[in-house]
Design an enzyme around this catalytic site. Structure first.
Site, PDB file in Angstrom:
ATOM      1  CE  LYS A   1      52.918  -5.497  19.850  1.00  0.00           C
ATOM      2  NZ  LYS A   1      51.693  -6.186  19.339  1.00  0.00           N
TER       3      LYS A   1
ATOM      4  CB  SER B   1      54.447  -2.364  22.554  1.00  0.00           C
ATOM      5  OG  SER B   1      53.354  -2.973  21.939  1.00  0.00           O
TER       6      SER B   1
ATOM      7  CG  HIS C   1      56.007  -6.814  11.144  1.00  0.00           C
ATOM      8  ND1 HIS C   1      55.417  -5.600  11.398  1.00  0.00           N
ATOM      9  CD2 HIS C   1      55.271  -7.730  11.827  1.00  0.00           C
ATOM     10  CE1 HIS C   1      54.374  -5.779  12.192  1.00  0.00           C
ATOM     11  NE2 HIS C   1      54.257  -7.055  12.460  1.00  0.00           N
TER      12      HIS C   1
ATOM     13  CB  THR D   1      46.555  -3.827  14.774  1.00  0.00           C
ATOM     14  OG1 THR D   1      47.595  -4.791  14.929  1.00  0.00           O
ATOM     15  CG2 THR D   1      45.216  -4.508  14.734  1.00  0.00           C
TER      16      THR D   1
HETATM   17  P1  A3P Z   1      50.794  -1.201  23.361  1.00  0.00           P
HETATM   18  O1  A3P Z   1      51.325  -2.576  23.565  1.00  0.00           O
HETATM   19  O2  A3P Z   1      51.770  -0.134  23.762  1.00  0.00           O
HETATM   20  O3  A3P Z   1      49.455  -0.987  23.975  1.00  0.00           O
HETATM   21  P2  A3P Z   1      51.043  -3.583  16.277  1.00  0.00           P
HETATM   22  O4  A3P Z   1      49.664  -3.550  15.740  1.00  0.00           O
HETATM   23  O5  A3P Z   1      52.071  -3.029  15.358  1.00  0.00           O
HETATM   24  O6  A3P Z   1      51.391  -4.931  16.805  1.00  0.00           O
HETATM   25  O7  A3P Z   1      51.082  -2.565  17.505  1.00  0.00           O
HETATM   26  C1  A3P Z   1      50.401  -2.848  18.681  1.00  0.00           C
HETATM   27  C2  A3P Z   1      50.410  -1.620  19.537  1.00  0.00           C
HETATM   28  O8  A3P Z   1      49.515  -0.640  18.967  1.00  0.00           O
HETATM   29  C3  A3P Z   1      49.910  -1.911  20.942  1.00  0.00           C
HETATM   30  O9  A3P Z   1      50.595  -0.985  21.793  1.00  0.00           O
HETATM   31  C4  A3P Z   1      48.425  -1.577  20.788  1.00  0.00           C
HETATM   32  O10 A3P Z   1      47.766  -1.338  22.010  1.00  0.00           O
HETATM   33  C5  A3P Z   1      48.545  -0.311  19.944  1.00  0.00           C
HETATM   34  N1  A3P Z   1      47.274   0.032  19.303  1.00  0.00           N
HETATM   35  C6  A3P Z   1      46.464  -0.763  18.577  1.00  0.00           C
HETATM   36  N2  A3P Z   1      45.345  -0.099  18.221  1.00  0.00           N
HETATM   37  C7  A3P Z   1      45.453   1.150  18.742  1.00  0.00           C
HETATM   38  C8  A3P Z   1      44.609   2.301  18.744  1.00  0.00           C
HETATM   39  N3  A3P Z   1      43.418   2.288  18.161  1.00  0.00           N
HETATM   40  N4  A3P Z   1      45.043   3.407  19.373  1.00  0.00           N
HETATM   41  C9  A3P Z   1      46.237   3.428  19.988  1.00  0.00           C
HETATM   42  N5  A3P Z   1      47.078   2.374  20.034  1.00  0.00           N
HETATM   43  C10 A3P Z   1      46.694   1.238  19.420  1.00  0.00           C
END
Ligand code: A3P
Length: 293
Positions: free
Chosen positions: A45, A137, A107, A49
């Protein structure tokens, strides 16, 4: 496809883990890296991605324009240690990649990363995010994704998060361990989610300098636009639509994408407790996190 049952946590080489990230361990450990592989490592989180897609666009945006490919990002950038019955294993997806460089997500805490990546001197990009936004998140992610233990209520979840009682262990050990690695391993680029949010263009420049890439101004603009939160939220390649393991009705994967969303979940007391906790726990004073930008 069946939803896997919620897993138990157990101690795995000193790190709290679940079977879905350890069941394929011998194969993960014996993974054969190539020198030009790029590893994207994060605590869950933290913007994995986002950075995976940024790299995908940087390397393959010209050869595979967005409209021509419908393959989801989680196939294009395999999650190395993922092992869910009835689903392709991350290690096998990585083996099957024919592109160069291969982008590989993990991770794992630094001490569990397969040796092969260090032996081949692979480039590694580590993305870190402040613990309060990670906790929020992660809470919503655990609600909708049954490969993690059930989150329970927010108060209990936050306590477990601070105790490190979740898959991949304590957040602070993860960010600290990777930060320490950076001091001796020059091919590690450490990025902060908050910096990406604040100045994506500048962070892309630093990333490109680390990767020896020089996109044109036009390419850079097109990448900046493609990786915007709203664009990624609407993009089937990145928003985990149809991802077999997630119930997006409970919480979208592309949920909020902000720095400071923790304020809508933390009480004042929880916020103070969290600040104090991590002040004590983070070993390296140079490693600083911003909870607002
Ligand atoms: P939130 O749940 O706070 O919205 P991961 O990919 O490590 O699982 O992280 C997911 C988090 O990154 C989520 O946070 C997601 O919304 C955020 N995220 C993904 N793409 C993003 C982007 N283009 N800009 C900002 N945040 C992004």
């Amino acid at each position: 496809m069946e939803t896997p049952p919620r897993p138990e946590l157990f101690d795995f080489h000193g790190v709290s883990m679940t079977k879905y990230f350890t069941d394929n361990w011998d194969n993960v450990k014996n993974f054969k890296a190539k020198a030009d592989d790029i590893v994207i490592a994060t605590y869950p989180k933290s913007g994995t991605t986002w950075v995976c897609y940024l790299l995908d666009r940087l390397y393959f945006g010209k050869t595979h324009p967005e409209k021509e490919t419908s393959l989801p990002l989680y196939i294009r950038v395999p999650f190395l240690e993922l092992c869910i019955p009835g689903h392709p294993k991350g290690k096998d997806l990585a083996d099957e990649l024919t592109i160069t460089p291969r982008l590989i997500k993990t991770h794992l805490p630094v001490q569990l990363v397969p040796e092969t990546f260090w032996e081949h001197n692979c480039r590694v990009i580590y993305v870190a995010r402040n613990p309060k936004d990670v906790a929020v998140s992660h809470f919503h992610f655990c609600r909708m994704n049954s490969i993690h233990p059930a989150p329970g209520d927010w108060d209990g979840f936050l306590q477990r998060f601070m105790d490190g009682n979740m898959a991949y262990g304590p957040w602070h050990e993860h960010v600290d361990g990777w930060w320490e690695k950076k001091q001796t391993y020059p091919k590690l680029h450490y990025i902060f989610y908050e910096d990406l949010t604040e100045n994506l263009g500048q962070e892309i420049d630093k990333l490109c300098s680390f990767l020896d890439l020089s996109p044109s101004a036009e390419e850079k603009e097109s990448i900046i636009s493609a990786v915007k939160f709203d664009r990624m939220k609407d993009n089937k390649v990145t928003n985990f639509t149809n991802a077999p393991l997630m119930n997006l009705k409970l919480s979208p994967f592309m949920r909020n994408g902000k720095v400071g969303d923790w304020k809508s979940h933390f009480t004042v007391a929880q916020s103070e407790q969290c600040d104090e906790h991590y002040k004590q726990k983070i070993r390296n004073p140079a490693l600083q996190f911003r909870t607002e930008v």
